[in-house]
Design a protein around this motif. Structure first.
Motif, PDB file in Angstrom:
ATOM      1  N   TYR A  19     -18.432 -12.403  -3.612  1.00  0.00           N
ATOM      2  CA  TYR A  19     -18.430 -12.751  -2.032  1.00  0.00           C
ATOM      3  C   TYR A  19     -19.183 -11.732  -1.503  1.00  0.00           C
ATOM      4  N   ALA A  20     -20.700 -11.764  -1.414  1.00  0.00           N
ATOM      5  CA  ALA A  20     -21.391 -10.876  -0.776  1.00  0.00           C
ATOM      6  C   ALA A  20     -21.366 -10.843   0.809  1.00  0.00           C
ATOM      7  N   PHE A  21     -20.885 -11.878   1.241  1.00  0.00           N
ATOM      8  CA  PHE A  21     -20.965 -12.186   2.766  1.00  0.00           C
ATOM      9  C   PHE A  21     -19.396 -12.328   3.289  1.00  0.00           C
ATOM     10  N   GLU A  22     -18.578 -11.962   2.688  1.00  0.00           N
ATOM     11  CA  GLU A  22     -16.915 -11.406   2.852  1.00  0.00           C
ATOM     12  C   GLU A  22     -17.182 -10.761   4.137  1.00  0.00           C
ATOM     13  N   GLY A  23     -16.601 -10.927   5.220  1.00  0.00           N
ATOM     14  CA  GLY A  23     -16.497 -10.359   6.593  1.00  0.00           C
ATOM     15  C   GLY A  23     -17.797 -10.192   7.269  1.00  0.00           C
ATOM     16  N   ARG A  24     -18.764 -11.033   6.917  1.00  0.00           N
ATOM     17  CA  ARG A  24     -19.912 -11.098   7.684  1.00  0.00           C
ATOM     18  C   ARG A  24     -20.033 -12.404   8.429  1.00  0.00           C
ATOM     19  N   THR A  25     -20.778 -12.435   9.453  1.00  0.00           N
ATOM     20  CA  THR A  25     -20.801 -13.549  10.304  1.00  0.00           C
ATOM     21  C   THR A  25     -22.291 -14.369  10.251  1.00  0.00           C
ATOM     22  N   VAL A  26     -22.383 -15.670  10.289  1.00  0.00           N
ATOM     23  CA  VAL A  26     -23.737 -16.199  10.099  1.00  0.00           C
ATOM     24  C   VAL A  26     -23.579 -17.243  11.056  1.00  0.00           C
ATOM     25  N   VAL A  27     -24.536 -17.340  12.073  1.00  0.00           N
ATOM     26  CA  VAL A  27     -24.607 -18.343  12.887  1.00  0.00           C
ATOM     27  C   VAL A  27     -25.887 -19.375  12.271  1.00  0.00           C
ATOM     28  N   VAL A  28     -25.493 -20.854  12.327  1.00  0.00           N
ATOM     29  CA  VAL A  28     -26.405 -21.598  11.726  1.00  0.00           C
ATOM     30  C   VAL A  28     -26.464 -22.650  12.971  1.00  0.00           C
ATOM     31  N   THR A  29     -27.888 -22.748  13.469  1.00  0.00           N
ATOM     32  CA  THR A  29     -28.210 -23.684  14.209  1.00  0.00           C
ATOM     33  C   THR A  29     -28.519 -25.230  13.580  1.00  0.00           C
ATOM     34  N   GLY A  30     -28.198 -26.310  14.512  1.00  0.00           N
ATOM     35  CA  GLY A  30     -28.518 -27.593  13.579  1.00  0.00           C
ATOM     36  C   GLY A  30     -27.632 -27.711  12.560  1.00  0.00           C
ATOM     37  N   HIS A  41     -22.344 -24.450   4.649  1.00  0.00           N
ATOM     38  CA  HIS A  41     -21.224 -24.592   3.560  1.00  0.00           C
ATOM     39  C   HIS A  41     -21.581 -23.499   2.566  1.00  0.00           C
ATOM     40  N   ALA A  42     -22.767 -23.389   2.260  1.00  0.00           N
ATOM     41  CA  ALA A  42     -23.156 -22.461   1.275  1.00  0.00           C
ATOM     42  C   ALA A  42     -22.860 -20.895   1.497  1.00  0.00           C
ATOM     43  N   PHE A  43     -22.992 -20.513   3.023  1.00  0.00           N
ATOM     44  CA  PHE A  43     -22.649 -19.119   3.352  1.00  0.00           C
ATOM     45  C   PHE A  43     -20.766 -19.243   3.541  1.00  0.00           C
ATOM     46  N   ALA A  44     -20.401 -20.238   3.820  1.00  0.00           N
ATOM     47  CA  ALA A  44     -18.914 -20.371   4.102  1.00  0.00           C
ATOM     48  C   ALA A  44     -18.263 -20.123   2.784  1.00  0.00           C
ATOM     49  N   ASP A  45     -18.926 -20.846   1.475  1.00  0.00           N
ATOM     50  CA  ASP A  45     -18.366 -20.541   0.150  1.00  0.00           C
ATOM     51  C   ASP A  45     -18.705 -19.156  -0.515  1.00  0.00           C
ATOM     52  N   GLU A  46     -19.151 -18.692   0.222  1.00  0.00           N
ATOM     53  CA  GLU A  46     -19.662 -16.966  -0.644  1.00  0.00           C
ATOM     54  C   GLU A  46     -18.650 -16.145   0.544  1.00  0.00           C
ATOM     55  N   GLY A  47     -18.024 -16.650   1.245  1.00  0.00           N
ATOM     56  CA  GLY A  47     -16.885 -15.777   2.072  1.00  0.00           C
ATOM     57  C   GLY A  47     -17.263 -15.616   3.646  1.00  0.00           C
ATOM     58  N   ALA A  48     -18.411 -15.845   3.936  1.00  0.00           N
ATOM     59  CA  ALA A  48     -18.885 -15.790   5.311  1.00  0.00           C
ATOM     60  C   ALA A  48     -18.129 -16.633   6.598  1.00  0.00           C
ATOM     61  N   ARG A  49     -17.932 -15.862   7.701  1.00  0.00           N
ATOM     62  CA  ARG A  49     -17.566 -16.550   8.892  1.00  0.00           C
ATOM     63  C   ARG A  49     -18.786 -17.166   9.455  1.00  0.00           C
ATOM     64  N   VAL A  50     -18.729 -18.453   9.386  1.00  0.00           N
ATOM     65  CA  VAL A  50     -19.699 -19.269  10.096  1.00  0.00           C
ATOM     66  C   VAL A  50     -19.429 -19.826  11.548  1.00  0.00           C
ATOM     67  N   LEU A  51     -20.525 -19.690  12.233  1.00  0.00           N
ATOM     68  CA  LEU A  51     -20.486 -20.662  13.506  1.00  0.00           C
ATOM     69  C   LEU A  51     -21.618 -21.427  13.583  1.00  0.00           C
ATOM     70  N   VAL A  52     -21.467 -22.852  13.493  1.00  0.00           N
ATOM     71  CA  VAL A  52     -22.376 -23.812  13.433  1.00  0.00           C
ATOM     72  C   VAL A  52     -22.618 -24.391  14.773  1.00  0.00           C
TER      73      VAL A  52
END
Length: 267
Positions: A19-30, A41-52
């Motif tokens: 879970y390399a992205f656990e605790g990290r925030t990713v913003v995805v536009t579109g 989905h790919a980032f979320a499945d690796e533990g990221a917190r995602v804002l779409v």
């Protein structure tokens, strides 16, 4: 009798975290469909917190369904105040931004002579100016996180593409921004990379106004031009957004990676 373990060499790659992205925030536009949804989905499945982020709130909600670490934010990225609002929402929800994926796109194909002024300006705002100003707005947060920007463009745009001059020009410029920002932002600890998808099975053509039969004919023509003999799937592009943003890719910046079934290799 025990044996000493050899010291790892400088060439030994770092151990891949599950879970390399656990605790990290990713913003995805579109993020409401296609490559954006698959990337979220790919980032979320690796533990990221995602804002779409996107205009269609119902589609964003579908992206977030069954994934509690995905949040939604409705915004029209062609509006001047959208970048500041998106960054503020990411900070409010998660406290910062580690990865920004500029994926939102707009396609309105027309040949020269029939290009509408408003459509052209909106295409340029969504495909080029929105990534520019959203990245600029996010710079303090990205610098604090030593983060990564992933720009999603289009493969094969170095050649002519009849009927798509505005879209192709914007995506060509986005690749230039990727390489330029990589140089500008390296001293600030920010990496900038790009992904250039080839033909991918997304709703972009339908949203551009093509009917089901037209889309089927388009997919057949595209498949015939791709060496692997098919169009790609959104998940096959999303995988590389994740890979290029990993800590293991820390020495990679300025790269625009074609993910196109070999189409860009055909002259």
């Amino acid at each position: 009798m025990t044996h000493a373990q050899p010291e790892p060499s400088a060439q030994t790659p770092p151990e891949r975290a599950e879970y390399a992205f656990e605790g990290r925030t990713v913003v995805v536009t579109g993020g409401g469909s296609g490559i954006g949804r698959a990337t979220a989905h790919a980032f979320a499945d690796e533990g990221a917190r995602v804002l779409v982020v996107g205009r269609r709130t119902e589609a964003l909600a579908e992206t977030a369904r069954h994934r509690p670490n995905i949040r939604c934010y409705g915004a029209d990225l062609s509006e001047p105040d959208a970048p500041a609002a998106v960054v503020a929402e990411a900070v409010r929800e998660f406290g910062g931004i580690d990865v920004l994926v500029n994926n939102a796109a707009r396609l309105r194909p027309e040949p020269l002579g029939r290009i509408d002024d408003l459509d052209a300006r909106t295409e340029l705002r969504v495909n080029l100016l929105a990534p520019l100003f959203l990245t600029q707005e996010a710079l303090p947060r990205l610098e604090a996180a030593k983060g990564t920007v992933v720009n999603v463009s289009t493969a094969g745009i170095g050649r002519g593409w009849a009927g798509h001059s505005v879209y192709g020009a914007a995506k060509t410029a986005l690749d230039f921004l990727t390489r330029t920002w990589a140089v500008e932002l390296a001293p600030r600890g920010i990496r900038v990379v790009g992904i250039a998808p080839g033909p991918v099975d997304t709703p972009l053509a339908e949203r551009a106004g093509l009917g089901p039969d037209e889309v089927a004919r388009l997919r057949a023509r595209q498949s015939a031009r791709v060496p692997l003999g098919r169009v790609g799937q959104p998940e096959e592009v999303a995988r590389w957004a994740v890979e290029l943003a990993r800590p293991e890719a820390a020495f990679t910046t300025g790269l625009v990676l074609p993910v196109d079934g070999g189409a860009s290799a055909v002259f």
